[in-house]
Design a protein around this motif. Structure first.
Motif, PDB file in Angstrom:
ATOM      1  N   THR A   1     -53.520 -36.641 -36.201  1.00 18.96           N
ATOM      2  CA  THR A   1     -55.150 -37.837 -35.668  1.00 18.96           C
ATOM      3  C   THR A   1     -55.938 -36.567 -35.983  1.00 18.96           C
ATOM      4  N   PHE A   2     -57.754 -37.232 -35.833  1.00 24.89           N
ATOM      5  CA  PHE A   2     -58.223 -36.269 -36.121  1.00 24.89           C
ATOM      6  C   PHE A   2     -58.890 -36.308 -34.515  1.00 24.89           C
ATOM      7  N   PRO A   3     -58.952 -34.883 -33.368  1.00 27.44           N
ATOM      8  CA  PRO A   3     -59.790 -33.853 -32.560  1.00 27.44           C
ATOM      9  C   PRO A   3     -60.837 -34.454 -32.160  1.00 27.44           C
ATOM     10  N   ASP A   4     -61.050 -34.578 -31.164  1.00 21.66           N
ATOM     11  CA  ASP A   4     -62.526 -33.978 -30.633  1.00 21.66           C
ATOM     12  C   ASP A   4     -63.346 -32.619 -31.020  1.00 21.66           C
ATOM     13  N   ARG A   5     -64.597 -32.547 -30.694  1.00 23.25           N
ATOM     14  CA  ARG A   5     -65.085 -31.217 -30.895  1.00 23.25           C
ATOM     15  C   ARG A   5     -64.128 -30.814 -29.841  1.00 23.25           C
ATOM     16  N   THR A   6     -63.639 -30.301 -28.269  1.00 24.71           N
ATOM     17  CA  THR A   6     -63.448 -29.847 -27.257  1.00 24.71           C
ATOM     18  C   THR A   6     -61.739 -29.961 -27.575  1.00 24.71           C
ATOM     19  N   ARG A   7     -61.260 -30.332 -28.262  1.00 20.75           N
ATOM     20  CA  ARG A   7     -59.802 -30.247 -28.666  1.00 20.75           C
ATOM     21  C   ARG A   7     -59.456 -29.792 -29.606  1.00 20.75           C
ATOM     22  N   LEU A   8     -60.095 -29.860 -31.007  1.00 24.21           N
ATOM     23  CA  LEU A   8     -60.352 -28.786 -32.047  1.00 24.21           C
ATOM     24  C   LEU A   8     -60.675 -27.522 -31.781  1.00 24.21           C
ATOM     25  N   LYS A   9     -61.479 -27.075 -31.101  1.00 19.54           N
ATOM     26  CA  LYS A   9     -61.465 -25.497 -30.634  1.00 19.54           C
ATOM     27  C   LYS A   9     -60.416 -24.809 -29.924  1.00 19.54           C
ATOM     28  N   GLU A  10     -59.191 -25.644 -29.124  1.00 19.13           N
ATOM     29  CA  GLU A  10     -58.248 -25.604 -28.080  1.00 19.13           C
ATOM     30  C   GLU A  10     -56.995 -25.250 -29.579  1.00 19.13           C
ATOM     31  N   ILE A  11     -57.473 -26.609 -30.149  1.00 15.04           N
ATOM     32  CA  ILE A  11     -56.300 -26.258 -31.666  1.00 15.04           C
ATOM     33  C   ILE A  11     -56.408 -24.857 -32.392  1.00 15.04           C
ATOM     34  N   LEU A  12     -57.797 -24.895 -33.027  1.00 14.07           N
ATOM     35  CA  LEU A  12     -58.061 -23.750 -34.226  1.00 14.07           C
ATOM     36  C   LEU A  12     -57.986 -22.271 -32.482  1.00 14.07           C
ATOM     37  N   HIS A  13     -58.290 -22.080 -31.643  1.00 14.27           N
ATOM     38  CA  HIS A  13     -57.415 -20.922 -30.688  1.00 14.27           C
ATOM     39  C   HIS A  13     -56.222 -20.374 -30.372  1.00 14.27           C
ATOM     40  N   ASP A  14     -55.505 -22.399 -30.123  1.00 10.58           N
ATOM     41  CA  ASP A  14     -53.299 -21.579 -30.190  1.00 10.58           C
ATOM     42  C   ASP A  14     -53.316 -21.149 -31.718  1.00 10.58           C
ATOM     43  N   TRP A  15     -53.531 -21.779 -32.625  1.00  9.88           N
ATOM     44  CA  TRP A  15     -52.649 -21.709 -33.792  1.00  9.88           C
ATOM     45  C   TRP A  15     -53.054 -20.625 -34.341  1.00  9.88           C
ATOM     46  N   ASN A  16     -54.229 -20.412 -33.931  1.00 15.24           N
ATOM     47  CA  ASN A  16     -55.205 -19.063 -35.424  1.00 15.24           C
ATOM     48  C   ASN A  16     -54.666 -19.676 -36.445  1.00 15.24           C
ATOM     49  N   PRO A  17     -55.481 -20.422 -37.203  1.00 17.19           N
ATOM     50  CA  PRO A  17     -54.983 -20.494 -38.635  1.00 17.19           C
ATOM     51  C   PRO A  17     -55.579 -19.920 -40.139  1.00 17.19           C
ATOM     52  N   THR A  18     -55.049 -19.559 -40.605  1.00 13.24           N
ATOM     53  CA  THR A  18     -55.769 -19.046 -41.578  1.00 13.24           C
ATOM     54  C   THR A  18     -56.392 -19.860 -42.442  1.00 13.24           C
ATOM     55  N   GLY A  19     -55.924 -21.164 -42.286  1.00  8.82           N
ATOM     56  CA  GLY A  19     -57.052 -22.460 -43.137  1.00  8.82           C
ATOM     57  C   GLY A  19     -56.978 -23.435 -43.180  1.00  8.82           C
ATOM     58  N   CYS A  20     -57.668 -24.405 -43.413  1.00 12.11           N
ATOM     59  CA  CYS A  20     -57.358 -25.909 -42.278  1.00 12.11           C
ATOM     60  C   CYS A  20     -57.923 -27.043 -43.749  1.00 12.11           C
ATOM     61  N   ILE A  21     -57.294 -27.995 -43.974  1.00 11.30           N
ATOM     62  CA  ILE A  21     -56.622 -28.859 -44.723  1.00 11.30           C
ATOM     63  C   ILE A  21     -57.232 -29.838 -43.572  1.00 11.30           C
ATOM     64  N   VAL A  22     -58.673 -31.111 -44.418  1.00 14.17           N
ATOM     65  CA  VAL A  22     -58.837 -32.234 -43.854  1.00 14.17           C
ATOM     66  C   VAL A  22     -59.166 -33.317 -45.085  1.00 14.17           C
ATOM     67  N   PHE A  23     -58.085 -33.893 -44.848  1.00 12.20           N
ATOM     68  CA  PHE A  23     -58.181 -35.735 -45.561  1.00 12.20           C
ATOM     69  C   PHE A  23     -59.560 -36.274 -45.020  1.00 12.20           C
ATOM     70  N   THR A  24     -60.157 -36.534 -45.420  1.00 16.33           N
ATOM     71  CA  THR A  24     -61.249 -37.484 -45.270  1.00 16.33           C
ATOM     72  C   THR A  24     -60.979 -39.176 -45.273  1.00 16.33           C
ATOM     73  N   GLY A  25     -60.131 -39.481 -45.340  1.00 14.76           N
ATOM     74  CA  GLY A  25     -59.716 -41.367 -45.891  1.00 14.76           C
ATOM     75  C   GLY A  25     -61.109 -41.873 -45.209  1.00 14.76           C
ATOM     76  N   ASP A  26     -61.164 -41.886 -44.351  1.00 11.84           N
ATOM     77  CA  ASP A  26     -62.014 -42.809 -43.169  1.00 11.84           C
ATOM     78  C   ASP A  26     -63.318 -42.030 -43.459  1.00 11.84           C
ATOM     79  N   VAL A  27     -64.721 -43.265 -42.878  1.00 12.14           N
ATOM     80  CA  VAL A  27     -66.472 -42.284 -42.741  1.00 12.14           C
ATOM     81  C   VAL A  27     -65.746 -41.679 -41.532  1.00 12.14           C
ATOM     82  N   ARG A  28     -64.422 -42.645 -40.883  1.00 12.74           N
ATOM     83  CA  ARG A  28     -65.585 -41.326 -39.307  1.00 12.74           C
ATOM     84  C   ARG A  28     -63.811 -40.488 -38.910  1.00 12.74           C
TER      85      ARG A  28
END
Length: 183
Positions: free
Chosen positions: A36-63
Motif C-alpha cells: 500500500t502507499f502510505p500517507d506522509r505521516t505513515r511514510l515517516k514512521e516507516i522510514l524511521h522504523d526500518w532505516n532503509p539504505t534505499g527505496c523502490i517505488v512502483f508508480t503504476g497509477d498516477v495516485r
C-alpha cells in the motif's frame, strides 16, 4: 534494507517483484514489501522504523506516486516514472511496440488497434505513439480506443479484419477480451 512500495493489484507487479527478489538474493540485500502507499505521516514512521539504505517505488497509477522529498536523504528509484529529478527505470516503449507488432503480424493481423487506459499517462502516450509508428512502418491501418468511453464492443466489431489489438496493460487486455467475446 531496501523498502519496496508497490501495489500488488497490477498484473505486472508479480514479475517486477520477482526480478527485484532475484537481484536481492544475488547481492545479499534485505528487502521489505509494502503493498500500500502510505500517507506522509505513515511514510515517516516507516522510514524511521526500518532505516532503509534505499527505496523502490512502483508508480503504476498516477495516485500512487510518492515524491522524492518525502524520503529525505534516502535514495529512491521509481519504476515507470520518468519525471525530471527522479532516478527511474522505465520500459522501452519502442521495443514493446515492436514486439507486439511482430507478434500480431505473425498471427496475420492486417490492421492494428491500441486500447488505452481511461486516464492519460506518460507511459501510455509513449507506448501508443510507438505502436502507431509500427503500424505506419508496416503500412497497416491503425485505430486507438480509450477505455472509459462507451462502445468498446462496437469499436472492436468495426475494426478491419483481421486486426491485432494491443491493450496498454494486462488489466485492460482482460477487458478487451471480454468485450471481443460479446461483440
Amino acid at each position: 534494507m531496501i523498502l519496496i512500495f508497490m501495489s500488488m493489484r497490477h498484473k505486472s507487479s508479480r514479475e517486477i517483484l520477482d526480478g527485484v527478489y532475484r537481484a536481492a538474493k544475488e547481492h545479499d540485500w534485505r528487502v521489505q514489501l509494502f503493498d500500500t502507499f502510505p500517507d506522509r505521516t505513515r511514510l515517516k514512521e516507516i522510514l524511521h522504523d526500518w532505516n532503509p539504505t534505499g527505496c523502490i517505488v512502483f508508480t503504476g497509477d498516477v495516485r500512487d506516486r510518492l515524491p522524492p522529498r518525502l524520503f529525505g536523504p534516502i535514495p529512491v528509484v521509481y519504476l515507470g516514472d520518468r519525471r525530471p529529478g527522479r532516478l527511474a527505470v522505465v520500459q522501452d516503449a519502442a521495443a514493446t511496440a515492436r514486439l507486439a507488432a511482430d507478434e500480431l503480424s505473425a498471427c496475420g493481423a492486417g490492421a492494428f488497434a491500441y486500447v488505452a487506459p481511461e486516464e492519460e499517462t506518460v507511459w501510455n502516450r509513449e507506448r501508443c505513439r510507438a505502436f502507431r509508428a509500427e503500424a505506419v512502418r508496416r503500412n497497416v491501418p491503425f485505430r486507438m480506443y480509450r477505455l472509459g468511453r462507451p462502445g468498446l464492443e462496437d469499436f472492436l466489431k468495426n475494426l478491419p479484419k483481421p486486426a491485432g489489438v494491443f491493450a496498454a496493460a494486462d488489466a485492460y487486455a482482460t477487458e478487451v477480451v471480454r468485450a471481443a467475446e460479446r461483440a
